[in-house]
Enzyme design. Structure first.
Site, PDB file in Angstrom:
ATOM      1  CD  GLU A   1      -3.000  -1.016   0.336  1.00 14.56           C
ATOM      2  OE1 GLU A   1      -3.243   0.089  -0.177  1.00 14.56           O
ATOM      3  OE2 GLU A   1      -3.633  -2.044   0.058  1.00 14.56           O
TER       4      GLU A   1
ATOM      5  CD  GLU B   1      -3.543  -3.018   4.071  1.00 16.77           C
ATOM      6  OE1 GLU B   1      -3.480  -1.785   4.197  1.00 16.77           O
ATOM      7  OE2 GLU B   1      -2.932  -3.816   4.812  1.00 16.77           O
TER       8      GLU B   1
ATOM      9  CB  CYS C   1      -1.909   7.078   1.559  1.00 16.84           C
ATOM     10  SG  CYS C   1      -3.319   6.250   2.291  1.00 16.84           S
TER      11      CYS C   1
HETATM   12  P1  NAD Z   1       8.278   4.758   4.792  1.00 18.88           P
HETATM   13  O1  NAD Z   1       8.302   4.000   3.522  1.00 18.88           O
HETATM   14  O2  NAD Z   1       9.416   5.649   5.106  1.00 18.88           O
HETATM   15  O3  NAD Z   1       8.172   3.757   6.033  1.00 18.88           O
HETATM   16  C1  NAD Z   1       7.109   2.836   6.162  1.00 18.88           C
HETATM   17  C2  NAD Z   1       7.577   1.671   7.007  1.00 18.88           C
HETATM   18  O4  NAD Z   1       8.553   0.926   6.277  1.00 18.88           O
HETATM   19  C3  NAD Z   1       8.254   2.055   8.313  1.00 18.88           C
HETATM   20  O5  NAD Z   1       7.910   1.114   9.296  1.00 18.88           O
HETATM   21  C4  NAD Z   1       9.746   1.957   7.960  1.00 18.88           C
HETATM   22  O6  NAD Z   1      10.570   1.720   9.071  1.00 18.88           O
HETATM   23  C5  NAD Z   1       9.733   0.765   7.033  1.00 18.88           C
HETATM   24  N1  NAD Z   1      10.839   0.694   6.071  1.00 18.88           N
HETATM   25  C6  NAD Z   1      11.592   1.690   5.567  1.00 18.88           C
HETATM   26  N2  NAD Z   1      12.490   1.195   4.671  1.00 18.88           N
HETATM   27  C7  NAD Z   1      12.265  -0.146   4.598  1.00 18.88           C
HETATM   28  C8  NAD Z   1      12.855  -1.213   3.854  1.00 18.88           C
HETATM   29  N3  NAD Z   1      13.860  -1.004   2.992  1.00 18.88           N
HETATM   30  N4  NAD Z   1      12.375  -2.452   4.030  1.00 18.88           N
HETATM   31  C9  NAD Z   1      11.352  -2.696   4.874  1.00 18.88           C
HETATM   32  N5  NAD Z   1      10.775  -1.732   5.629  1.00 18.88           N
HETATM   33  C10 NAD Z   1      11.228  -0.461   5.485  1.00 18.88           C
HETATM   34  O7  NAD Z   1       6.890   5.536   4.801  1.00 18.88           O
HETATM   35  P2  NAD Z   1       6.387   6.557   5.902  1.00 18.88           P
HETATM   36  O8  NAD Z   1       7.134   7.833   5.684  1.00 18.88           O
HETATM   37  O9  NAD Z   1       6.376   5.920   7.245  1.00 18.88           O
HETATM   38  O10 NAD Z   1       4.857   6.732   5.470  1.00 18.88           O
HETATM   39  C11 NAD Z   1       4.448   7.624   4.508  1.00 18.88           C
HETATM   40  C12 NAD Z   1       4.132   6.907   3.221  1.00 18.88           C
HETATM   41  O11 NAD Z   1       3.182   5.888   3.448  1.00 18.88           O
HETATM   42  C13 NAD Z   1       3.502   7.810   2.192  1.00 18.88           C
HETATM   43  O12 NAD Z   1       4.089   7.593   0.938  1.00 18.88           O
HETATM   44  C14 NAD Z   1       2.039   7.379   2.185  1.00 18.88           C
HETATM   45  O13 NAD Z   1       1.370   7.651   0.989  1.00 18.88           O
HETATM   46  C15 NAD Z   1       2.154   5.932   2.465  1.00 18.88           C
HETATM   47  N6  NAD Z   1       0.893   5.398   2.990  1.00 18.88           N
HETATM   48  C16 NAD Z   1       0.106   4.645   2.160  1.00 18.88           C
HETATM   49  C17 NAD Z   1      -1.117   4.168   2.620  1.00 18.88           C
HETATM   50  C18 NAD Z   1      -2.025   3.358   1.722  1.00 18.88           C
HETATM   51  O14 NAD Z   1      -3.013   2.817   2.212  1.00 18.88           O
HETATM   52  N7  NAD Z   1      -1.742   3.239   0.439  1.00 18.88           N
HETATM   53  C19 NAD Z   1      -1.524   4.451   3.923  1.00 18.88           C
HETATM   54  C20 NAD Z   1      -0.707   5.216   4.728  1.00 18.88           C
HETATM   55  C21 NAD Z   1       0.519   5.690   4.257  1.00 18.88           C
END
Ligand code: NAD
Length: 508
Positions: free
Chosen positions: A267, A479, A301
């Site tokens: 997502e 989801e 998001c």
């Molecule tokens: P992020 O990608 O920085 O982090 C998300 C999660 O991934 C965190 O727990 C982080 O520690 C982990 N992570 C980071 N690098 C990783 C890797 N290489 N391997 C595995 N895990 C890793 O995102 P964020 O800044 O926490 O959240 C914002 C983003 O989330 C935005 O782009 C938003 O659009 C998206 N989002 C999408 C939805 C949806 O339903 N589509 C919902 C909420 C947020």
């Protein structure tokens, strides 16, 4: 402005560094990693959290694997697992105010929003408890009297659940509820920025699982940043990774999962169009354009960050939108009257500010916001005023890239075809809306939008019964809804021949 009238209790595992739930016991990490958890309202340190190492992640995965193989959870009657989820939902409601306060402390969102999140989380737990018990397989008529065929759904195995910081409680529930309902065992890793409500939720879950006699490693929790997430995504004993977050991390997860051909559900972000036709009710459409773009400071998001306006509406709509954007009351999420909180971190605010500066350099016209607020009580926190950028074009970076902050861009269109073309001119495909009094046009446009969710004359509502997810680079998989349960299930075909006799395919 006081942060709160009474202190919000922190989850117990934080108090003695026992921040990992592995194999049914809270324990301290092997590593020495520590992270300060910061309140974005005033940059104060709420807690210091002990974080997992890759070795801790490995222990958690192995605990989940052995709990899965032991079978008393993964092969239990579905009603047994549903009772655990229902018990967790009840317990969450008993602690509703505590959870809401923790979420506001950690994310800066208003207490009203946090209460919505707790209630939505409860509804998701209850939905999957109910759905899983009515989830029938099917029998297939083979057309052969001596053969029976049926299709059944079984758990996938060990699931890694990785979540972002904007809706910590809600996002983990969208994964945890269907994963457990289906009979999987899990290792969860919340965002390193906002782990508090997930830790507390796992305390309550742990109690429910113990009461139900589930094996210790059924639900595990590890804390840490991207490296811990990566350790889970690449671990050979993990069968499925469900990830919500940004595109860069999502692609890394997909690559890491490829080596062992894990199932992957992603997502990711969005750049969501909010299309307003000339016949829309102006007052309502302006009102929703504000909610679409500025709820939770645009850190959503599905935020309606691209306003596509019919050219005829431009002057009146934009003036009213800018006027009302300037009136949005920023403040402490705990304070009455606050309508929007801060951004999550200093770094994130700087990133959003760079987007605004870049847009202005590319020719956008600032109609509201664009700067930090000047009120003395908002100086310590990571606030940015709701920002409206007029005169935007599809080739601008601010229109193409996810900003994930309180920034709304305005583009104009002349007819339906142009509106649809502009809306779809993005690598993302998460959500969006169309505003019109013409029912046929609403449906026509909805059918042409390459988006996982389309709202007609609304913005943002969702229900646990309906699927959520993205087309194109907004993700893969779904989801919520029945598909949200299927993500966590393998489909097995069982064939039975009632009275087998030699077939003599090979004559000898
Ligand atoms: P992020 O990608 O920085 O982090 C998300 C999660 O991934 C965190 O727990 C982080 O520690 C982990 N992570 C980071 N690098 C990783 C890797 N290489 N391997 C595995 N895990 C890793 O995102 P964020 O800044 O926490 O959240 C914002 C983003 O989330 C935005 O782009 C938003 O659009 C998206 N989002 C999408 C939805 C949806 O339903 N589509 C919902 C909420 C947020």
């Amino acid at each position: 402005m006081p942060l709160s009238d009474s202190p919000t209790p922190l989850p117990r595992p934080l108090l003695d560094d026992s921040t990992l739930l592995i194999g049914g016991a809270w324990s301290a990490p092997e590593g020495s990693g520590r992270r300060e958890i910061v309140n974005p309202f005033d940059a104060s340190v709420i807690a210091t959290v002990a974080e997992a190492s890759a070795a801790d992640a490995d222990r958690a995965v192995r605990a989940a694997r052995s709990a899965f193989e032991e079978g008393s959870w993964s092969r239990a009657p579905r009603t047994h697992r549903a009772e655990v989820l229902t018990g967790l939902a009840d317990s969450l409601q008993e602690h509703r105010e505590e959870f809401a306060r923790l979420e506001t402390l950690d994310t800066g969102k208003t207490l009203a929003e946090s209460r919505f999140d707790v209630d939505d989380t409860t509804a998701v737990l209850r939905y999957y408890a109910a759905l899983s018990t009515t989830d029938a397989g099917r029998t297939v008529d083979t057309g052969r009297p001596g053969a029976q065929s049926r299709v059944v759904h079984e758990p996938v195995g060990v699931c890694a659940l990785i979540t972002p910081w904007n809706y910590p409680l809600l996002q983990i529930s969208w994964k945890l509820a269907p994963a457990l309902a289906a009979g999987n065992t899990v290792v969860a890793k919340p965002s390193e920025l906002t782990p508090l409500t997930t830790i507390r939720l796992f305390e309550l879950l742990h109690e429910q699982l113990e009461k139900a006699g589930a094996p210790g490693g059924t639900a595990n929790l590890v804390l840490g940043g991207g490296a811990v997430g990566a350790a889970l995504a690449g671990h050979p004993e993990v069968d499925l990774v469900s990830f919500t977050g940004g595109g860069v991390s999502g692609r890394a997860v997909m690559r890491a999962a490829a080596d062992t051909v894990k199932k992957v559900a992603l997502e990711l972000g969005g750049k969501n169009p909010n299309i307003v036709f000339g016949d829309a009710d102006l007052d309502t459409a302006v009102d929703f354009a504000l909610t679409a773009a500025f709820l939770h400071s645009g850190q959503v998001c599905s935020a309606g960050s691209r306003l596509l306006l019919h050219r005829g509406l431009h002057a009146e709509f934009t003036a009213e939108l800018a006027r009302r954007a300037e009136l949005i009351r920023l403040g402490d999420g705990f304070a009455k009257g606050t309508e929007s909180g801060p951004l999550i971190s200093a770094e994130h605010r700087e990133k959003v500010e760079r987007h605004v500066a870049g847009a202005l350099a590319e020719g956008a016209v600032l109609r509201a916001g664009g700067t930090r607020p000047t009120e003395p009580e908002l100086q310590a926190g990571f606030f940015l005023r709701p920002t409206v950028l007029d005169g935007c074009r599809a080739d601008m970076a601010v229109v193409r890239e996810e900003v994930f902050g309180p920034v709304l861009t305005i583009e104009l269109f002349d007819d339906e075809d142009e509106a649809v073309a502009l809306a779809n001119d993005t690598p993302y495909g998460l959500a969006g809306a169309v505003w019109t009094r013409d029912t046929a046009r609403g449906e026509r446009v909805a059918a042409r939008l390459r988006l996982g969710t389309v709202w007609i004359n609304d913005y943002h509502p969702y229900v646990p019964q309906a699927e959520w997810g993205g087309f194109k680079q907004s993700g893969t998989g779904r989801e919520l809804g029945p598909s949200g349960l299927r993500e966590y299930q393998e489909t097995k075909h069982v064939w039975r021949t009632l009275d087998p006799v030699p077939q003599r395919w090979f004559a000898g």
